[in-house]
Design an enzyme around this catalytic site. Structure first.
Site, PDB file in Angstrom:
ATOM      1  N   ARG A  58      22.368  43.563  19.602  1.00  0.00           N
ATOM      2  CA  ARG A  58      23.796  43.754  19.326  1.00  0.00           C
ATOM      3  C   ARG A  58      24.114  43.505  17.852  1.00  0.00           C
ATOM      4  O   ARG A  58      25.085  44.046  17.325  1.00  0.00           O
ATOM      5  CB  ARG A  58      24.624  42.846  20.231  1.00  0.00           C
ATOM      6  CG  ARG A  58      24.411  41.353  20.030  1.00  0.00           C
ATOM      7  CD  ARG A  58      24.946  40.518  21.176  1.00  0.00           C
ATOM      8  NE  ARG A  58      24.192  40.760  22.400  1.00  0.00           N
ATOM      9  CZ  ARG A  58      24.520  40.270  23.582  1.00  0.00           C
ATOM     10  NH1 ARG A  58      25.590  39.484  23.710  1.00  0.00           N
ATOM     11  NH2 ARG A  58      23.790  40.525  24.648  1.00  0.00           N
ATOM     12  N   LYS A  69      10.588  34.464  23.282  1.00  0.00           N
ATOM     13  CA  LYS A  69      10.386  34.788  24.695  1.00  0.00           C
ATOM     14  C   LYS A  69       9.076  34.136  25.139  1.00  0.00           C
ATOM     15  O   LYS A  69       8.007  34.469  24.634  1.00  0.00           O
ATOM     16  CB  LYS A  69      10.300  36.303  24.885  1.00  0.00           C
ATOM     17  CG  LYS A  69      11.586  37.058  24.558  1.00  0.00           C
ATOM     18  CD  LYS A  69      11.382  38.547  24.754  1.00  0.00           C
ATOM     19  CE  LYS A  69      12.605  39.350  24.362  1.00  0.00           C
ATOM     20  NZ  LYS A  69      13.722  39.178  25.294  1.00  0.00           N
TER      21      LYS A  69
END
Length: 521
Positions: free
Chosen positions: A374, A297
């Site tokens: 996930r 990020k």
């Protein structure tokens, strides 16, 4: 803070401040959608603005020196939901300060209006440095218990101050006594206790989310789970270490964890009281920090500084577990599961393009290491799916796409079973927390097709929250009912809003508690 119910009425109560909640007056027929229904007589007697009831006029004249009348006029108070006016009563009066708070139209009112009104009163009391506060609120649907619980929840949520990391408290909370007037203590006291027990869990979740990643680690989450179990005879805690996860084939979870210096912790808390009529599982995403991995990020808007909040789903699960430990619902078994780890960057980090094998044997091509939540949930869901439960709900700060779709105050819900979705919706409604059901659009799964593995972990940006839910559904096999809650927006707030202060909100704890309680009834 001591919060009590009392049969004392507002005419005889003495103390620092009085908070009065009122409904809005009926709208004038002139304001109606069909002008032809307005009669001349009705127009003449229609209320303009807010009109004091006879009881309120009596209180205003006998106790408050007509302060309310002046405030209503000067503040153009309407009684609309969330509206308020306040002021000083003056010297030589039984009450020093007063606030009038609107509940909106009676026909549209919900228990959350009482919760928010109580929060307004509590925040006002804090700003005004009030020590003793009385609340003169009508009962919601004539139900003393529901009213009292909502009021206490609003007060405790609004006055919670997380100042653990500040060197000096410049404005400590002075409010020590709150009295709910004209309320039967026999009916209200159990509800007040219940509210405190639930908010205890919400505060745990808030403080877990708000704490930095050098304070809350996977080890911290495991210790928190064990502490909850240690305080309740109905809880047991099982912590799976890295070797245990390897033995179970949790390649997806361990793939995310492998770059961190901190060990992963797989948490399994079990609550069982009586002969269970229902068995549920709650799975919370537990990324205590998400750097994005090799898909790091970076740049403005990446929000890397807020990635301590990426364990908001696990915070909700553990907060709910703490509340359930206090409430002790009977005849139910609930499993709280968290795959806790960090997503970091190192020479051991998983690469974009790596293929991971989850514990159900399915292979995943990692085309984005920043879609790691996930992957951890995949193995957690497989684990929960093998427990023989009738329903699973997972909670995760899964996608920015859900925030784009629903904003910062509403969570997304995907479910494969309408009855389970309705149960969650009802639990959320009663808590004042908002979820919006989203589609499990199966054709979108085509975005996850992989040339080299069973599927990829991300698709295109379009419909990203939906493909995230479809990915998770691949790890549910035996359990008939499953729902995914994307709470990326509501778990954190940069501003004070309603009964939430800036920081972690504890979002979804009350929904989970209501859901579990409904299945234990």
């Amino acid at each position: 803070m001591n919060i009590i119910a009392s049969l004392t009425n507002s005419l005889t109560w003495k103390g620092d401040a009085l908070a009065i909640a009122v409904f809005a007056n009926p709208k004038s027929p002139k304001d109606a959608a069909s002008p032809e229904i307005a009669s001349e007589t009705a127009s003449e007697t229609a209320t303009k603005g807010f009109e004091l009831s006879d009881a309120l006029k009596k209180l205003d004249m006998q106790v408050l020196g007509c302060t309310i009348s002046d405030l209503v006029t000067e503040g153009e108070f309407t009684g609309d939901r969330g509206a308020s006016v306040s002021g000083r009563v003056g010297i030589d009066f039984a009450v020093r300060k007063v606030i009038l708070i609107g509940l909106g139209e009676p026909a549209k009112a919900s228990a959350d209006d009482w919760r928010r009104a109580a929060a307004i009163a509590a925040k006002w009391a804090h700003r005004e440095k009030i020590k003793s506060l009385a609340l003169a609120f009508p009962n919601y649907n004539q139900d003393v218990a529901v009213t009292s619980q909502a009021i206490v929840e609003g007060i405790l949520l609004a006055t919670h101050q997380d100042k653990r990391f500040k060197s000096k408290d410049k404005q400590p909370l002075l409010l020590t006594q709150v009295e709910i007037l004209e309320t039967d203590p026999n009916l209200a006291t159990p509800a007040i206790a219940k509210a405190k027990q639930i908010i205890d869990g919400v505060i745990l979740a808030r403080e877990l989310v708000s704490a930095p990643a050098n304070v809350v680690t996977p080890i911290t989450l495991a210790d928190t789970a064990q502490a909850i179990a240690a305080e309740s005879e109905y809880f047991t805690a099982k912590i799976l270490e890295k070797a245990d996860c390897e033995a179970l084939g949790m390649g997806a979870f361990l793939g995310v964890a492998q770059a961190s210096e901190l060990p992963p912790k797989f948490i399994h808390l079990t609550y069982s009281h009586g002969i269970p009529k229902h068995k549920l599982a709650i799975v919370g995403k537990g990324l205590t920090f998400d750097s994005g991995g090799l898909n790091l990020k970076t740049g403005a808007g990446s929000s890397i500084e807020l990635m301590k909040t990426d364990m908001g789903g696990s915070a909700a699960a553990l907060g709910a577990a703490k509340a359930i430990a206090h409430l002790q619902p009977k005849d139910i078994e609930v499993h709280f599961i968290v795959a806790a780890c960090e997503n970091m960057v190192s020479g051991r980090a998983m690469h974009p393009g790596d293929i991971l094998t989850a514990s159900n044997g399915k292979t995943i091509e990692v085309n984005n290491t920043d879609a790691e939540g996930r992957l951890t949930l995949a193995d957690a869901l497989v684990y929960a799916d093998k427990l023989g439960v009738e329903a699973i709900v997972d909670l995760a700060t899964l996608t920015g796409a859900c925030v784009v779709a629903l904003g910062e105050d509403i969570g997304g819900m995907w479910a494969n079973d309408d009855a389970w979705a309705e149960a969650i919706s009802e639990a959320a409604k009663n808590s004042g927390e908002k979820f919006w059901r989203m589609p499990l659009e199966k054709p979108y799964f085509d975005q996850l097709k992989s040339v080299v593995a069973d599927f990829k972990n991300t698709g295109s940006r379009a419909g990203g929250a939906i493909t995230g839910a479809l990915f998770l559904q691949q790890f549910i096999d035996k359990t008939p009912a499953w729902a995914h809650l994307d709470v990326a927006g509501p778990v954190w707030s940069d501003r004070e809003s309603g009964y939430n202060n800036a920081g972690g909100t504890g979002f979804a704890v009350r929904t989970l508690v209501n859901l579990i309680s409904a299945y234990s009834a």
